[in-house]
Write a protein that holds these residues in place. Structure first.
Motif: not given
Length: 413
Positions: A47-58, A73-87
């Motif tokens: 659900h978080l990955a889906d949200a990140l793909n909608v809200f682009q300015d996390a 610094e932990i979360v910023t690349p982690l968000f990129r990881c979640l988005q990439s993993f989801r796709t």
């Protein structure tokens, strides 16, 4: 993915950030662990990955709040990881997660207590699993699969953070086991030696203080290494330990241990029961066992040929191939028993021609000279006691214990 409003996406992201931040500040290991388990495909992370793909300015949300400064610094690349993993962009997912993991490791080094041990275990696991997935993607694209090697380098850094004195050292064995999985996958098992030396020779480690789960895994992999090096007594000891202490409900793990322990036991002259092979679906060994019981060389070679791919993948083919000497011993012993029933006074004199005929009956074409060579090897390796009467082409067996049992000892090399 169902329609997701901008407001709902914003809520999911801020909720995740708050939970992650609170988990770090309150030293809540279980919650923190669940928030970083990317490959688990948990509903909250999907659900978080889906949200990140909608809200682009996390990233703006992270920078706007002082509360998130420690984890930014932990979360910023982690968000990129979640988005990439989801796709299913798995290489990008791995690269982003490794960056996040490196920052987390720097923080972890500064924490004196071991409250985040399960979290560091999860990070070590995720790095390995994501690297394997990324390498499969690279291979499918015709590119060099290099991420698992990078994962090994990162895991060595984690091992270094755990290997010192203090409560964190209890995690060293878990990371060692993750390294074993990497090295076995890459075919670089020689790299296992350095971490084994660290575990087995360093005074700061007491093997019994490690969790039983990690001890079982460690003994399984070091047992496999001993099989690879043909140190069968050591392999038997380690794999037997793993089997004895393995959770009895983990049948898949028991099967993995037995897949290596059975060939080791066979090489030591110990045959498994049929029910064991059936229960754990290891019937590829059934004909091998029957060949040893009967002295049937044809059956052994047929079994090795039929299951060649499986035995080669497991790395036990050469171990099983060397069982031929035991099969020859059993064949000659059967000839001896038959002769003893007919004429006890001459039972100990076995003509080489008789052995040749028995092999021909098994469709194994060998001449007298070849059989003489095999018998000489059996005598040399103490699988038979006796000597040759060369003129009459007879092997004269000892009247006392002509066929010594291995009794759990390997055949003399």
């Amino acid at each position: 993915m169902a329609y997701l409003s901008m407001g709902e996406a914003h809520r999911r992201i801020t909720d995740y950030l708050s939970r992650l931040s609170d988990a770090v500040y309150s030293q809540d290991g279980p919650t923190l662990t669940s928030l970083l388990a990317v490959s688990s495909n948990s509903s909250q992370l999907v659900h978080l990955a889906d949200a990140l793909n909608v809200f682009q300015d996390a990233n703006r949300l992270i920078k706007q709040s002082d509360k998130y400064s420690q984890i930014g610094e932990i979360v910023t690349p982690l968000f990129r990881c979640l988005q990439s993993f989801r796709t299913s962009n798995l290489v990008d997912a791995y690269n982003a997660f490794e960056k996040s993991a490196n920052v987390f490791l720097l923080e972890f080094r500064n924490w004196e207590s071991s409250w985040a041990m399960e979290t560091i275990y999860t990070i070590a696991y995720e790095v390995r699993v994501l690297a394997e997935k990324a390498d499969r993607e690279l291979a499918s694209l015709g590119k060099n699969p290099e991420k698992l090697k990078a994962a090994g380098s990162f895991l060595m850094k984690v091992f270094g953070a755990l290997a010192g004195k203090g409560p964190k050292r209890v995690g060293a064995l878990y990371v060692t086991c993750q390294l074993f999985k990497v090295y076995f996958k890459l075919g670089t098992v020689h790299l296992c030696r350095s971490v084994i030396r660290s575990i087995e020779t360093a005074r700061i480690f007491d093997f019994e203080e490690f969790p039983i789960r990690d001890k079982v895994t460690y003994m399984y992999y070091t047992g496999r290494l001993e099989v690879f090096n043909e140190n069968f007594l050591a392999a038997d000891q380690k794999l037997t330990y793993a089997l004895k202490h393995c959770n009895p409900r983990r049948e898949a793990n028991i099967r993995m241990i037995l897949k290596y322990l059975i060939p080791v036991k066979l090489s030591l002259g110990i045959l498994p029961k049929n029910w064991l092979l059936e229960k754990y679906n290891l019937l590829e060994y059934a004909d091998v066992v029957q060949a040893l019981k009967r002295g049937d060389l044809r059956l052994l070679r047929h079994a090795l040929q039929e299951h060649e791919d499986r035995f080669l993948r497991s790395g036990v083919y050469l171990v099983l191939e060397k069982l031929e000497l035991q099969v020859y011993q059993r064949l000659i012993k059967k000839i001896y028993i038959i002769q003893k029933q007919k004429d006890p006074t001459k039972a100990h004199q076995v003509k080489l021609d008789v052995i040749v005929k028995a092999l021909k009956w098994l469709e194994m074409g060998m001449d007298v000279d070849e059989v003489e060579c095999i018998v000489a090897i059996l005598i040399y390796k103490n699988l038979m006691k006796g000597y040759f009467a060369h003129k009459s082409k007879v092997v004269v067996l000892s009247k006392q214990d002509p066929f010594p049992k291995l009794n759990g000892k390997p055949v003399n090399s």
